[in-house]
Motif scaffolding. Structure first.
Motif, PDB file in Angstrom:
ATOM      1  N   ALA A  46       0.829  -1.211   0.000  1.00 44.42           N
ATOM      2  CA  ALA A  46       0.000   0.000   0.000  1.00 44.42           C
ATOM      3  C   ALA A  46       0.865   1.263   0.000  1.00 44.42           C
ATOM      4  O   ALA A  46       0.553   2.238  -0.699  1.00 44.42           O
ATOM      5  N   ASP A  47       1.952   1.251   0.771  1.00 40.43           N
ATOM      6  CA  ASP A  47       2.854   2.410   0.805  1.00 40.43           C
ATOM      7  C   ASP A  47       3.529   2.628  -0.548  1.00 40.43           C
ATOM      8  O   ASP A  47       3.636   3.759  -1.021  1.00 40.43           O
ATOM      9  N   ASP A 118      -2.304  -5.506   6.200  1.00 37.12           N
ATOM     10  CA  ASP A 118      -1.382  -5.055   5.157  1.00 37.12           C
ATOM     11  C   ASP A 118      -1.791  -5.544   3.769  1.00 37.12           C
ATOM     12  O   ASP A 118      -1.002  -5.530   2.843  1.00 37.12           O
ATOM     13  N   ARG A 120      -3.234  -5.695   0.108  1.00 36.74           N
ATOM     14  CA  ARG A 120      -3.081  -4.710  -0.955  1.00 36.74           C
ATOM     15  C   ARG A 120      -4.270  -3.766  -1.014  1.00 36.74           C
ATOM     16  O   ARG A 120      -5.391  -4.160  -0.740  1.00 36.74           O
ATOM     17  N   PRO A 121      -3.999  -2.548  -1.452  1.00 39.31           N
ATOM     18  CA  PRO A 121      -5.124  -1.633  -1.642  1.00 39.31           C
ATOM     19  C   PRO A 121      -6.034  -2.161  -2.749  1.00 39.31           C
ATOM     20  O   PRO A 121      -5.598  -2.899  -3.628  1.00 39.31           O
TER      21      PRO A 121
END
Length: 174
Positions: A46-47, A118, A120-121
């Motif tokens: 995501a980051d 965490d 994935r988007p």
């Protein structure tokens, strides 16, 4: 020397779970490209997406694929690894590619049953069940194109591992 085995398929198909069990069964090492990438970059998926966008993430994903490829290794790839033709060709040329195939409802149920902080988007901004239908519609042909073997991933992990081992044994025998 034994070729690497690449596991491909959508999120929730069992690439990591099956990959770890398959590696154990074969006496291979195991690597997950998403985990490798996150450790190497010290960032979550995501980051990376937030900073570099999906195109940047996909470029890092391709780099990770090449970095982890080695003999006697089972490699669980990210669900979108097949989007780049370069990645599909690389996997086919350097190892055996196994598509863990499951329908969208099964994938959605698995993802909803085991939500990860965490994870994935979202790719589409839709609920997971709708997203999985859309993702499979867009990617199934690519998974099939990349795969040497297509395995029914709607079974137990042990059954999937057994089916993969059988498929690989038959391929070696022919």
């Amino acid at each position: 020397m034994s070729l690497p085995i690449y596991l491909i398929g959508a999120r929730g198909c069992g690439k990591t779970t099956v990959g770890q069990a398959l590696a154990l069964a074969l006496g291979y090492d195991f690597c997950d490209t998403d985990h490798y990438l996150q450790q190497a970059r010290q960032q979550t998926v995501a980051d990376i997406v937030a900073i570099e966008g999906w195109a940047g993430f996909r470029a890092r994903e391709a780099e990770s694929l090449k970095a982890v490829t080695a003999a006697s290794k089972v490699i669980a790839t990210g669900g979108g690894m097949v989007l780049a033709e370069e990645n599909r060709l690389y996997m086919r040329e350097h190892g055996r590619v196994i598509y863990l195939n499951a329908n969208a409802l099964v994938l959605a149920a698995r993802l909803e049953a085991y939500p990860l902080a965490d994870q994935r988007p979202t790719l589409t901004g839709r609920p997971v069940a709708e997203e999985m239908v859309e993702v499979l519609a867009a990617r199934d042909a690519l998974y099939q194109l990349a795969a040497h073997h297509i395995i029914d991933a709607m079974q137990t992990p042990d059954a999937v591992v057994n089916q993969i081992v059988s498929s690989l044994s038959l391929a070696r025998a022919s």
